[in-house]
Design a protein around this motif. Structure first.
Motif, PDB file in Angstrom:
ATOM      1  N   LEU A 178     -27.252  43.335  65.693  1.00 52.62           N
ATOM      2  CA  LEU A 178     -26.549  43.785  66.888  1.00 52.62           C
ATOM      3  C   LEU A 178     -26.596  42.731  67.989  1.00 52.62           C
ATOM      4  O   LEU A 178     -25.635  42.578  68.753  1.00 52.62           O
ATOM      5  N   ARG A 179     -27.687  41.979  68.030  1.00 53.65           N
ATOM      6  CA  ARG A 179     -27.843  40.963  69.065  1.00 53.65           C
ATOM      7  C   ARG A 179     -26.794  39.865  68.953  1.00 53.65           C
ATOM      8  O   ARG A 179     -26.399  39.268  69.951  1.00 53.65           O
ATOM      9  N   VAL A 181     -23.715  40.265  67.461  1.00 54.49           N
ATOM     10  CA  VAL A 181     -22.348  40.755  67.306  1.00 54.49           C
ATOM     11  C   VAL A 181     -21.398  40.165  68.343  1.00 54.49           C
ATOM     12  O   VAL A 181     -20.279  39.732  67.995  1.00 54.49           O
ATOM     13  N   PRO A 182     -21.752  40.098  69.647  1.00 55.10           N
ATOM     14  CA  PRO A 182     -20.814  39.502  70.613  1.00 55.10           C
ATOM     15  C   PRO A 182     -20.426  38.068  70.253  1.00 55.10           C
ATOM     16  O   PRO A 182     -19.251  37.700  70.339  1.00 55.10           O
ATOM     17  N   ALA A 183     -21.408  37.267  69.837  1.00 52.89           N
ATOM     18  CA  ALA A 183     -21.106  35.886  69.456  1.00 52.89           C
ATOM     19  C   ALA A 183     -20.241  35.851  68.214  1.00 52.89           C
ATOM     20  O   ALA A 183     -19.304  35.040  68.117  1.00 52.89           O
ATOM     21  N   MET A 185     -18.072  38.093  67.254  1.00 57.25           N
ATOM     22  CA  MET A 185     -16.717  38.498  67.622  1.00 57.25           C
ATOM     23  C   MET A 185     -15.996  37.352  68.314  1.00 57.25           C
ATOM     24  O   MET A 185     -14.819  37.084  68.035  1.00 57.25           O
ATOM     25  N   LYS A 186     -16.700  36.670  69.215  1.00 57.82           N
ATOM     26  CA  LYS A 186     -16.093  35.546  69.928  1.00 57.82           C
ATOM     27  C   LYS A 186     -15.676  34.449  68.961  1.00 57.82           C
ATOM     28  O   LYS A 186     -14.638  33.802  69.138  1.00 57.82           O
ATOM     29  N   GLU A 188     -14.764  34.902  65.956  1.00 59.64           N
ATOM     30  CA  GLU A 188     -13.783  35.456  65.014  1.00 59.64           C
ATOM     31  C   GLU A 188     -14.335  35.521  63.588  1.00 59.64           C
ATOM     32  O   GLU A 188     -13.628  35.246  62.610  1.00 59.64           O
ATOM     33  N   HIS A 190     -14.846  38.026  61.943  1.00 55.98           N
ATOM     34  CA  HIS A 190     -14.189  39.070  61.167  1.00 55.98           C
ATOM     35  C   HIS A 190     -13.047  38.499  60.331  1.00 55.98           C
ATOM     36  O   HIS A 190     -12.614  39.119  59.360  1.00 55.98           O
TER      37      HIS A 190
END
Length: 536
Positions: A178-179, A181-183, A185-186, A188, A190
């Protein structure tokens, strides 16, 4: 510029300074490492350097695992990995032992990194030089030059997070995931590798050039998370290298390091079961019936095989048989090792020979589990750089074809020779004219041998497939969730396959394995404490 000079000029601090290994007397806790592949050898070095007594076991008659060596008719063949990147990971292992890698192994740069041949006969020289790459791209697709520069920037961003920050960090609990996840997503993450490349590149040939790298670690470019585009920057940052004498010289160098440190190495010793007492690994049982007690066990064997066959079901609440079998595993490989009585001077050290299909072939291999009539190949010619790998005036080769793993149902006892013949004909028609007239030695490795020789579940060549849903926290953990003091190194655990990946998996052990003085070994029993529990 030598590789050590390049290391001295890089801007990270990942290379440890030279140290001396901690002493490991007869009362030191005992670590057993199962499997002497690169991950197992590196794990044994690191554990011994920290002060553990170490026993390294392997069922084969030599170290190396998939990186073992075949010698035949005067030729020397590296069985597995041939592309060496991030050499500082090897240098670090020597440094931990108070030694210098360059004293034992000579690394030389390979240029170009790869020659990529398309099915129409055109070729692309893939290098680490931006200007040269731009000119190569301009020959095919001048409209993609700007996109290529932007892709390089993205690859570097992904590298800085995916390799430098997370490559040697354990993902033992969901909060670790979870820590980041923001990085993710940034960056990409996914997206798939091919999807991210296609965001910047329009020409189909250049898309192939910049997206094939996941195949080097067992992934499908159309399903592997785009975090693996970091490989493009990793190669540019540290180069592509060859160890004189072959990758086997690195294996032998590590084995010699362990011998100098009094690490017990036993080959031809097959582990039949990992022993568990009070939900804690307590040693191993060999196929001979011999039991070797231990305070901790590191499995560098295939993670799927380890859980499915070496840890009894009653000790696996998380990694049940069904969960192990339901994971998606990498493709397998057909590998043909051969030598010729002439030299092919126009063939580079590393060649990628792309067939008429790209996505369709990968769909057949990964999704349909079908053996296609066409193929794409990796051709290794070490004698381009190191003539000692073959008799004078001869060339040594191996050619590798990605194929589905054993769930395909292909009977390789029947199919191996016809497939080899088809590969031979293709090579003779493209880059090795009159090959059949010059063959003087030959041997094969098929998915069947990946299962029988390497105990790889389903004959997968790279263990667990590196999809997003099987990466980081979603990948089998370096520290077992089911059995205390059972740890994993190698391709199937975090961070993944490839030499940088398996060497980094051994680095993770430095974080998760307690220090030797945390073990209660007050009651020695045949080399290990009777109850290997950490001291509270």
């Amino acid at each position: 510029m030598s590789w050590l000079t390049r290391l001295a000029h890089r801007d990270d601090a990942t290379l440890n300074t030279r140290t001396e290994p901690a002493p490991a007397g007869p009362d030191a806790p005992h670590a057993v490492v199962v499997g002497a592949g690169m991950g197992g050898l590196a794990s044994a070095v690191r554990l011994r350097a920290r002060g553990f007594r170490v026993t390294l076991l392997d069922r084969l008659d030599q170290p190396g695992g998939r990186a073992r060596v075949f010698e035949q008719d005067g030729f020397t063949f590296d069985a597995g990995p041939t592309v060496i990147t991030a050499p500082f990971l090897f240098e670090e292992l020597w440094s931990l032992c108070g030694r210098d890698l360059e004293d034992d192994v000579e690394l030389v740069p390979v240029d170009p990194f790869y020659r990529i041949r398309f099915d129409d006969g055109t070729a692309f020289n893939y290098t680490g030089d931006t200007d040269e790459m731009v000119e190569e791209i301009r020959r095919f697709a001048p409209e993609d030059v700007d996109g290529y520069r932007r892709f390089l920037e993205k690859s570097e961003e992904i590298f800085e997070v995916g390799f430098e920050e997370l490559g040697h960090v354990p993902f033992d609990n969901v909060t670790d995931m979870l820590r980041i996840v923001p990085a993710m997503m940034k960056l990409e993450s996914h997206r798939t590798v091919h999807s991210l490349v296609s965001k910047y590149i329009s020409h189909p040939k250049i898309r192939k050039v910049l997206s094939f790298h996941p195949l080097l670690v067992g992934g499908n470019p159309f399903s592997t998370t785009s975090i693996y585009t970091l490989i493009a920057h990793l190669e540019r940052k540290w180069g592509v290298w060859y160890a004189m004498g072959g990758t086997g010289s690195l294996v032998q160098g590590l084995s010699d390091l362990l011998a100098d440190l009094d690490v017990t190495q036993r080959y031809g010793a097959e582990v039949d079961q990992i022993l568990v007492e009070d939900e804690t690994a307590s040693g191993v049982r060999l196929s001979s019936g011999e039991e070797i007690p231990a305070d901790l066990v590191v499995s560098n064997a295939d993670v799927g095989w380890t859980y499915r066959h070496l840890v009894a079901p009653e000790h696996r609440d998380t990694w049940t048989d069904r969960k192990v079998e339901d994971m998606d595993y990498s493709m397998s490989l057909f590998v043909w090792y051969f030598g010729t009585d002439c030299t092919y001077e126009d063939v580079e050290h590393h060649s990628i020979l792309l067939g008429p299909r790209y996505k369709g072939l990968l769909d057949d291999i990964f999704d349909h589990k079908e053996l296609a009539d066409d193929f794409s190949l990796y051709l290794h010619r070490p004698t381009k750089t190191d003539p000692s790998m073959a008799p004078d005036g001869h060339d040594a080769f191996y050619v590798l074809s990605p194929v589905p793993h054993l769930e395909s149902g292909v009977d390789w006892r029947q199919q191996a020779e016809p497939y080899r013949q088809a590969v031979e004909e293709y090579l003779a028609d493209t880059v090795l004219p009159d090959l059949g007239e010059h063959l003087v030695t030959s041997r094969m490795l098929t998915p069947r041998e990946f299962k029988t020789d390497y105990k790889s579940l389903k004959g997968a060549a790279f263990s667990v497939e590196p999809k997003l849903t099987q990466s980081a926290w979603f990948r089998p953990h370096n520290q077992s969730e089911d059995v205390d003091h059972l740890y994993f190194a190698g391709a199937g655990t975090h961070p993944g396959a490839g030499l940088p990946g398996v060497l980094s998996s051994a680095r993770v052990l430095d974080t998760i394995v307690p220090a030797p003085d945390a073990f209660d070994v007050s009651v020695p029993q045949n080399g290990a404490g009777a109850h290997p529990e950490p001291v509270a």
